[in-house]
Motif scaffolding. Structure first.
Motif, mmCIF file in Angstrom:
data_model
loop_
_atom_site.group_PDB
_atom_site.id
_atom_site.type_symbol
_atom_site.label_atom_id
_atom_site.label_comp_id
_atom_site.label_asym_id
_atom_site.label_seq_id
_atom_site.Cartn_x
_atom_site.Cartn_y
_atom_site.Cartn_z
ATOM 1 N N ASP A 68 0.875 -1.384 -0.155
ATOM 2 C CA ASP A 68 0.079 0.047 0.177
ATOM 3 C C ASP A 68 0.936 1.508 0.037
ATOM 4 O OD1 ASP A 68 -2.082 -1.435 -0.003
ATOM 5 O OD2 ASP A 68 -2.470 -1.151 2.220
ATOM 6 N N GLY A 69 0.808 2.182 -1.033
ATOM 7 C CA GLY A 69 1.533 3.343 -1.149
ATOM 8 C C GLY A 69 3.062 3.195 -1.710
ATOM 9 N N ALA A 70 3.372 1.871 -2.011
ATOM 10 C CA ALA A 70 4.423 1.523 -2.541
ATOM 11 C C ALA A 70 4.773 2.308 -3.864
ATOM 12 C CB ALA A 70 4.768 0.102 -2.623
ATOM 13 N N GLY A 71 3.927 2.600 -4.603
ATOM 14 C CA GLY A 71 3.920 3.126 -5.747
ATOM 15 C C GLY A 71 4.645 4.609 -5.670
ATOM 16 N N GLU A 72 4.165 5.105 -4.839
ATOM 17 C CA GLU A 72 4.617 6.382 -4.531
ATOM 18 C C GLU A 72 6.041 6.571 -3.977
ATOM 19 O OE1 GLU A 72 3.862 10.641 -1.928
ATOM 20 O OE2 GLU A 72 1.992 9.312 -2.310
ATOM 21 N N VAL A 74 8.355 4.342 -3.980
ATOM 22 C CA VAL A 74 9.355 3.777 -5.059
ATOM 23 C C VAL A 74 9.624 4.850 -6.448
ATOM 24 C CG1 VAL A 74 9.623 2.079 -6.983
ATOM 25 C CG2 VAL A 74 8.823 1.281 -4.674
ATOM 26 N N LEU A 75 8.644 5.560 -6.486
ATOM 27 C CA LEU A 75 8.963 6.431 -7.750
ATOM 28 C C LEU A 75 9.813 7.862 -6.983
ATOM 29 C CD1 LEU A 75 5.287 7.053 -9.384
ATOM 30 C CD2 LEU A 75 7.975 6.543 -10.507
ATOM 31 N N ARG A 76 9.435 7.928 -5.694
ATOM 32 C CA ARG A 76 10.391 9.155 -5.033
ATOM 33 C C ARG A 76 11.795 8.786 -4.889
ATOM 34 N NH1 ARG A 76 7.685 13.112 -3.406
ATOM 35 N NH2 ARG A 76 5.493 12.973 -3.231
ATOM 36 N N VAL A 77 11.905 7.628 -4.584
ATOM 37 C CA VAL A 77 13.510 7.012 -4.644
ATOM 38 C C VAL A 77 13.831 7.071 -5.952
ATOM 39 C CG1 VAL A 77 14.856 4.824 -4.129
ATOM 40 C CG2 VAL A 77 13.304 5.667 -2.628
ATOM 41 N N PHE A 78 13.155 6.376 -6.800
ATOM 42 C CA PHE A 78 13.708 6.436 -8.301
ATOM 43 C C PHE A 78 13.939 7.831 -8.981
ATOM 44 C CE2 PHE A 78 12.271 6.678 -12.668
ATOM 45 C CZ PHE A 78 13.134 5.674 -13.365
ATOM 46 N N ILE A 79 13.163 8.861 -8.865
ATOM 47 C CA ILE A 79 13.328 10.130 -9.259
ATOM 48 C C ILE A 79 14.347 10.876 -8.397
ATOM 49 C CG2 ILE A 79 12.282 12.460 -9.551
ATOM 50 C CD1 ILE A 79 9.538 10.642 -10.163
ATOM 51 N N GLY A 80 14.421 10.518 -7.190
ATOM 52 C CA GLY A 80 15.477 11.164 -6.347
ATOM 53 C C GLY A 80 16.878 10.779 -6.894
ATOM 54 N N VAL A 81 16.986 9.486 -6.976
ATOM 55 C CA VAL A 81 18.319 9.117 -7.481
ATOM 56 C C VAL A 81 18.651 9.483 -8.770
ATOM 57 C CG1 VAL A 81 19.439 7.006 -8.311
ATOM 58 C CG2 VAL A 81 18.164 6.863 -6.099
ATOM 59 N N TRP A 82 17.632 9.376 -9.844
ATOM 60 C CA TRP A 82 17.967 10.114 -11.369
ATOM 61 C C TRP A 82 18.161 11.509 -11.205
ATOM 62 C CZ3 TRP A 82 18.249 8.096 -16.152
ATOM 63 C CH2 TRP A 82 18.219 6.508 -16.192
ATOM 64 N N VAL A 163 6.044 12.650 -9.420
ATOM 65 C CA VAL A 163 5.464 11.540 -8.618
ATOM 66 C C VAL A 163 4.004 11.533 -8.194
ATOM 67 C CG1 VAL A 163 5.408 10.615 -6.324
ATOM 68 C CG2 VAL A 163 7.475 11.347 -7.254
ATOM 69 N N ALA A 164 3.140 12.698 -8.419
ATOM 70 C CA ALA A 164 1.880 13.012 -8.279
ATOM 71 C C ALA A 164 1.181 12.415 -9.565
ATOM 72 C CB ALA A 164 1.151 14.265 -7.991
ATOM 73 N N VAL A 170 1.458 3.713 -11.146
ATOM 74 C CA VAL A 170 2.467 2.655 -10.560
ATOM 75 C C VAL A 170 1.781 1.736 -9.659
ATOM 76 C CG1 VAL A 170 4.594 2.132 -9.597
ATOM 77 C CG2 VAL A 170 4.485 4.079 -11.260
ATOM 78 N N GLN A 171 1.016 2.479 -8.650
ATOM 79 C CA GLN A 171 0.121 1.699 -7.711
ATOM 80 C C GLN A 171 -0.728 0.528 -8.190
ATOM 81 O OE1 GLN A 171 1.108 1.830 -4.401
ATOM 82 N NE2 GLN A 171 -0.084 0.107 -4.121
ATOM 83 N N ARG A 172 -1.389 1.166 -9.437
ATOM 84 C CA ARG A 172 -2.315 0.180 -9.961
ATOM 85 C C ARG A 172 -1.656 -1.050 -10.558
ATOM 86 N NH1 ARG A 172 -4.319 -0.407 -15.093
ATOM 87 N NH2 ARG A 172 -3.308 1.454 -15.820
ATOM 88 N N TYR A 173 -0.449 -0.740 -11.032
ATOM 89 C CA TYR A 173 0.277 -1.896 -11.552
ATOM 90 C C TYR A 173 0.853 -2.694 -10.615
ATOM 91 C CZ TYR A 173 0.865 0.359 -16.174
ATOM 92 O OH TYR A 173 0.544 0.873 -17.363
#
Length: 179
Positions: A68-72, A74-82, A163-164, A170-173
């Motif tokens: 629950d909420g992992a989509g957001e 994971v995206l925060r980490v991903f975008i933060g790293v990139w 992210v928004a 991503v969460q739906r996936y």
């Protein structure tokens, strides 16, 4: 020497066709030495990519609170790293390499099973292969649009807005109904 042999083998044979013994033979060392310095084939694959960040380590905190909420998260980490200026050039170079049709096996046979599939398993998702492939399609779309092609307005969107925009998909996936 070992990393150069690993890069050559992963590029020529893909992840599935590469073995620790094969890399050791190519490097002229014993397989035990490869295991000693790099551990598993998965660890060697990530080391051979020479990423500034081990994606498995970076993503781990985002998985701690479950699906629950992992989509957001994971995206925060991903975008933060990139978005980190120290990382962006290396990741963009890797992304450009993956766009070469001859390198697709590195993503399909290497990055997906080594990095993304364990995320699906850590989140205890049903059908993790399908779910994480769908997540990868979104991540690759972000990479291509924001970092490689620099398509506006995606390229200059604040991370929170990006992210928004993407997190619900991503969460739906990750947890939604699948066909």
């Amino acid at each position: 020497m070992i990393l150069a042999a690993a890069r050559t083998s992963f590029a020529d044979k893909g992840f599935a066709g590469t073995t620790i013994r094969g890399i050791a033979a190519l490097a002229g060392v014993d397989a035990a030495l490869v295991h000693h310095y790099f551990g598993t084939k998965d660890d060697l694959f990530v080391a051979a990519l020479e990423l500034p960040v081990d994606p498995r380590v970076a993503i781990a905190p985002a998985l701690a609170d479950g699906a629950d909420g992992a989509g957001e998260r994971v995206l925060r980490v991903f975008i933060g790293v990139w978005d980190d200026p120290a990382n962006t050039p290396v990741f963009v170079a890797l992304a450009r390499t993956l766009l070469d049709p001859t390198a697709g096996h590195l993503m399909r046979d290497g990055f997906l099973p080594v990095v993304l599939l364990p995320v699906g398993r850590a989140l205890a998702l049903d059908r993790p292969e399908l779910r994480m492939s769908l997540v990868a399609s979104q991540m690759l779309g972000i990479i291509l649009s924001r970092y490689v092609l620099e398509l506006e307005p995606i390229a200059s969107m604040p991370a929170d807005a990006l992210v928004a925009a993407y997190a619900p998909t991503v969460q739906r996936y990750l947890t939604g109904d699948l066909p």
